[in-house]
Design a protein around this motif. Structure first.
Motif, PDB file in Angstrom:
ATOM      1  N   ARG A 148      -7.202  -7.024 -11.426  1.00 16.31           N
ATOM      2  CA  ARG A 148      -6.985  -7.214  -9.989  1.00 16.31           C
ATOM      3  C   ARG A 148      -6.296  -8.551  -9.719  1.00 16.31           C
ATOM      4  O   ARG A 148      -5.409  -8.638  -8.872  1.00 16.31           O
ATOM      5  CB  ARG A 148      -8.316  -7.121  -9.234  1.00 16.31           C
ATOM      6  N   HIS A 149      -6.713  -9.580 -10.424  1.00 13.25           N
ATOM      7  CA  HIS A 149      -6.098 -10.895 -10.233  1.00 13.25           C
ATOM      8  C   HIS A 149      -4.613 -10.852 -10.585  1.00 13.25           C
ATOM      9  O   HIS A 149      -3.763 -11.368  -9.853  1.00 13.25           O
ATOM     10  CB  HIS A 149      -6.817 -11.933 -11.096  1.00 13.25           C
ATOM     11  N   THR A 150      -4.308 -10.180 -11.709  1.00 14.86           N
ATOM     12  CA  THR A 150      -2.911 -10.096 -12.147  1.00 14.86           C
ATOM     13  C   THR A 150      -2.084  -9.209 -11.222  1.00 14.86           C
ATOM     14  O   THR A 150      -0.968  -9.567 -10.829  1.00 14.86           O
ATOM     15  CB  THR A 150      -2.843  -9.537 -13.579  1.00 14.86           C
ATOM     16  N   SER A 151      -2.634  -8.045 -10.867  1.00 18.99           N
ATOM     17  CA  SER A 151      -1.865  -7.098 -10.049  1.00 18.99           C
ATOM     18  C   SER A 151      -1.583  -7.634  -8.656  1.00 18.99           C
ATOM     19  O   SER A 151      -0.557  -7.298  -8.051  1.00 18.99           O
ATOM     20  CB  SER A 151      -2.608  -5.761  -9.955  1.00 18.99           C
ATOM     21  N   HIS A 152      -2.473  -8.460  -8.142  1.00 18.10           N
ATOM     22  CA  HIS A 152      -2.268  -9.009  -6.806  1.00 18.10           C
ATOM     23  C   HIS A 152      -1.167 -10.068  -6.767  1.00 18.10           C
ATOM     24  O   HIS A 152      -0.792 -10.534  -5.696  1.00 18.10           O
ATOM     25  CB  HIS A 152      -3.573  -9.594  -6.273  1.00 18.10           C
ATOM     26  N   VAL A 179       3.255  -4.194  -6.510  1.00 17.32           N
ATOM     27  CA  VAL A 179       1.938  -3.761  -6.050  1.00 17.32           C
ATOM     28  C   VAL A 179       1.679  -4.261  -4.634  1.00 17.32           C
ATOM     29  O   VAL A 179       1.214  -3.512  -3.767  1.00 17.32           O
ATOM     30  CB  VAL A 179       0.834  -4.262  -7.008  1.00 17.32           C
ATOM     31  N   VAL A 180       1.981  -5.515  -4.391  1.00 17.48           N
ATOM     32  CA  VAL A 180       1.751  -6.111  -3.068  1.00 17.48           C
ATOM     33  C   VAL A 180       2.517  -5.352  -1.989  1.00 17.48           C
ATOM     34  O   VAL A 180       1.975  -5.022  -0.932  1.00 17.48           O
ATOM     35  CB  VAL A 180       2.152  -7.600  -3.065  1.00 17.48           C
ATOM     36  N   ALA A 181       3.785  -5.028  -2.253  1.00 18.47           N
ATOM     37  CA  ALA A 181       4.601  -4.327  -1.264  1.00 18.47           C
ATOM     38  C   ALA A 181       4.063  -2.928  -0.991  1.00 18.47           C
ATOM     39  O   ALA A 181       3.975  -2.490   0.167  1.00 18.47           O
ATOM     40  CB  ALA A 181       6.044  -4.253  -1.740  1.00 18.47           C
ATOM     41  N   ALA A 182       3.701  -2.201  -2.047  1.00 25.55           N
ATOM     42  CA  ALA A 182       3.205  -0.831  -1.882  1.00 25.55           C
ATOM     43  C   ALA A 182       1.864  -0.805  -1.163  1.00 25.55           C
ATOM     44  O   ALA A 182       1.627   0.042  -0.291  1.00 25.55           O
ATOM     45  CB  ALA A 182       3.093  -0.150  -3.239  1.00 25.55           C
ATOM     46  N   VAL A 183       0.981  -1.728  -1.523  1.00 22.82           N
ATOM     47  CA  VAL A 183      -0.345  -1.769  -0.882  1.00 22.82           C
ATOM     48  C   VAL A 183      -0.215  -2.140   0.592  1.00 22.82           C
ATOM     49  O   VAL A 183      -0.902  -1.581   1.448  1.00 22.82           O
ATOM     50  CB  VAL A 183      -1.266  -2.764  -1.625  1.00 22.82           C
ATOM     51  N   ARG A 184       0.658  -3.064   0.910  1.00 16.57           N
ATOM     52  CA  ARG A 184       0.839  -3.460   2.312  1.00 16.57           C
ATOM     53  C   ARG A 184       1.367  -2.305   3.150  1.00 16.57           C
ATOM     54  O   ARG A 184       0.949  -2.115   4.287  1.00 16.57           O
ATOM     55  CB  ARG A 184       1.793  -4.653   2.393  1.00 16.57           C
ATOM     56  N   GLU A 185       2.287  -1.515   2.584  1.00 24.55           N
ATOM     57  CA  GLU A 185       2.804  -0.366   3.335  1.00 24.55           C
ATOM     58  C   GLU A 185       1.697   0.672   3.555  1.00 24.55           C
ATOM     59  O   GLU A 185       1.548   1.215   4.644  1.00 24.55           O
ATOM     60  CB  GLU A 185       3.971   0.281   2.590  1.00 24.55           C
ATOM     61  N   ARG A 206       2.961   9.671   1.461  1.00 25.17           N
ATOM     62  CA  ARG A 206       3.978   9.025   0.628  1.00 25.17           C
ATOM     63  C   ARG A 206       3.602   7.585   0.312  1.00 25.17           C
ATOM     64  O   ARG A 206       3.715   7.139  -0.834  1.00 25.17           O
ATOM     65  CB  ARG A 206       5.331   9.065   1.343  1.00 25.17           C
ATOM     66  N   ALA A 207       3.138   6.859   1.322  1.00 24.71           N
ATOM     67  CA  ALA A 207       2.788   5.455   1.123  1.00 24.71           C
ATOM     68  C   ALA A 207       1.573   5.320   0.205  1.00 24.71           C
ATOM     69  O   ALA A 207       1.533   4.430  -0.658  1.00 24.71           O
ATOM     70  CB  ALA A 207       2.503   4.782   2.469  1.00 24.71           C
ATOM     71  N   PHE A 208       0.598   6.213   0.355  1.00 23.15           N
ATOM     72  CA  PHE A 208      -0.593   6.137  -0.482  1.00 23.15           C
ATOM     73  C   PHE A 208      -0.258   6.470  -1.935  1.00 23.15           C
ATOM     74  O   PHE A 208      -0.747   5.818  -2.863  1.00 23.15           O
ATOM     75  CB  PHE A 208      -1.681   7.071   0.042  1.00 23.15           C
ATOM     76  N   GLN A 209       0.569   7.478  -2.136  1.00 25.19           N
ATOM     77  CA  GLN A 209       0.980   7.841  -3.489  1.00 25.19           C
ATOM     78  C   GLN A 209       1.708   6.677  -4.161  1.00 25.19           C
ATOM     79  O   GLN A 209       1.514   6.408  -5.359  1.00 25.19           O
ATOM     80  CB  GLN A 209       1.880   9.073  -3.464  1.00 25.19           C
ATOM     81  N   ALA A 210       2.536   5.994  -3.407  1.00 22.50           N
ATOM     82  CA  ALA A 210       3.265   4.846  -3.955  1.00 22.50           C
ATOM     83  C   ALA A 210       2.313   3.726  -4.355  1.00 22.50           C
ATOM     84  O   ALA A 210       2.499   3.076  -5.386  1.00 22.50           O
ATOM     85  CB  ALA A 210       4.280   4.342  -2.936  1.00 22.50           C
ATOM     86  N   ALA A 211       1.265   3.505  -3.533  1.00 22.46           N
ATOM     87  CA  ALA A 211       0.299   2.445  -3.839  1.00 22.46           C
ATOM     88  C   ALA A 211      -0.465   2.762  -5.123  1.00 22.46           C
ATOM     89  O   ALA A 211      -0.666   1.892  -5.971  1.00 22.46           O
ATOM     90  CB  ALA A 211      -0.669   2.272  -2.668  1.00 22.46           C
TER      91      ALA A 211
END
Length: 253
Positions: A216-220, A225-231, A169-174
């Motif tokens: 990448r600069h914009t998405s970070h 994006v930050v919340a999903a990637v961290r999870e 679930r977390a990977f799909q969200a990222a």
């Protein structure tokens, strides 16, 4: 006599208990509680390591003779690695079943044109080969880029053991926050079946390497994006990537 009756009574109760246990339905347990693979289609990832001084010659030969190979089974894509590994090519082949792949390999071994015109010349140019068997994750499908050209990033994620039931679930969200926000185009998301286990591969497409860097600069800086990637990172062991250029004969390019 009383003692004998007691022993027989205990034996009878024990037998009744055993019979009642046997009659109960056997509990079922699943390793994965998420969506599961519902068909036999799989994708073979192949990586060839070319001797540096023969890289150009190998690509030229493959460009001229790849039709001998695609006559036997479906090629999804063929790329030359630009960053993240030197003198490498990466290609993906689709099979409907393991039986089909075995049949294809047997036919290739008996194909004189394939052997004489390609294999006998190409194999001496390689230093090694590697392959992995993967499946598309249940929520992904092969999606060609919106236009030809551009660059492809193969991102490989080594996840913690447990499978999609743990990190799916977390990977799909990222992945979804990147594609849904228009930051990137996912050609496909795969998970490993043979090779290094608990790996997930995302094949991304970008218009150029510079566009990728800007995105990448914009998405970070995007909170979603930050919340999903961290999870998702909570389930991550390690990751690596390659930036690849499609060969002229690649179906996906």
């Amino acid at each position: 006599m009383i003692q004998i009756r007691r022993i027989l009574g205990k034996a009878s109760r024990h037998a009744e208990h055993c019979l009642s246990v046997k009659s109960r339905p056997t509990p079922r347990a699943w390793i994965s509680t998420g969506p599961q693979q519902q068909h036999g289609t799989f994708y073979e990832f192949r990586t060839y390591y070319i001797q540096p001084h023969l890289n150009a010659a190998f690509l030229k030969l493959t460009n001229e003779k790849i039709h001998l190979r695609t006559a036997h089974s479906e090629l999804i894509g063929y790329w030359s690695v630009e960053y993240g590994g030197l003198n490498q090519v990466f290609h993906i082949w689709k099979y409907d079943s393991y039986a089909q792949r075995a049949s294809v390999r047997a036919a290739l071994a008996q194909d004189p044109n394939w052997i004489e015109q390609y294999i006998s010349k190409a194999m001496p140019m390689l230093s090694s080969q590697d392959n992995e068997v993967t499946y598309l994750v249940p929520w992904s499908k092969i999606q060609k880029p919106p236009k030809d050209g551009g660059v492809f990033e193969l991102a490989t994620f080594q996840m913690k053991p447990g499978g999609p039931a743990v990190w799916g679930r977390a990977f799909q969200a990222a992945v979804g926050t990147h594609t849904g926000s228009g930051y990137a185009h996912a050609v496909g998301v795969f998970h490993s079946e043979f090779g290094q286990l608990n790996q997930v591969f995302v094949l991304w497409w970008f218009e150029s390497a510079d566009q990728r860097a800007a995105i990448r600069h914009t998405s970070h800086e995007d909170a979603r994006v930050v919340a999903a990637v961290r999870e998702s990172a909570a389930y991550l062991v390690s990751h690596k990537n390659k930036l690849m250029l499609p060969c002229a004969f690649s179906p996906i390019k």
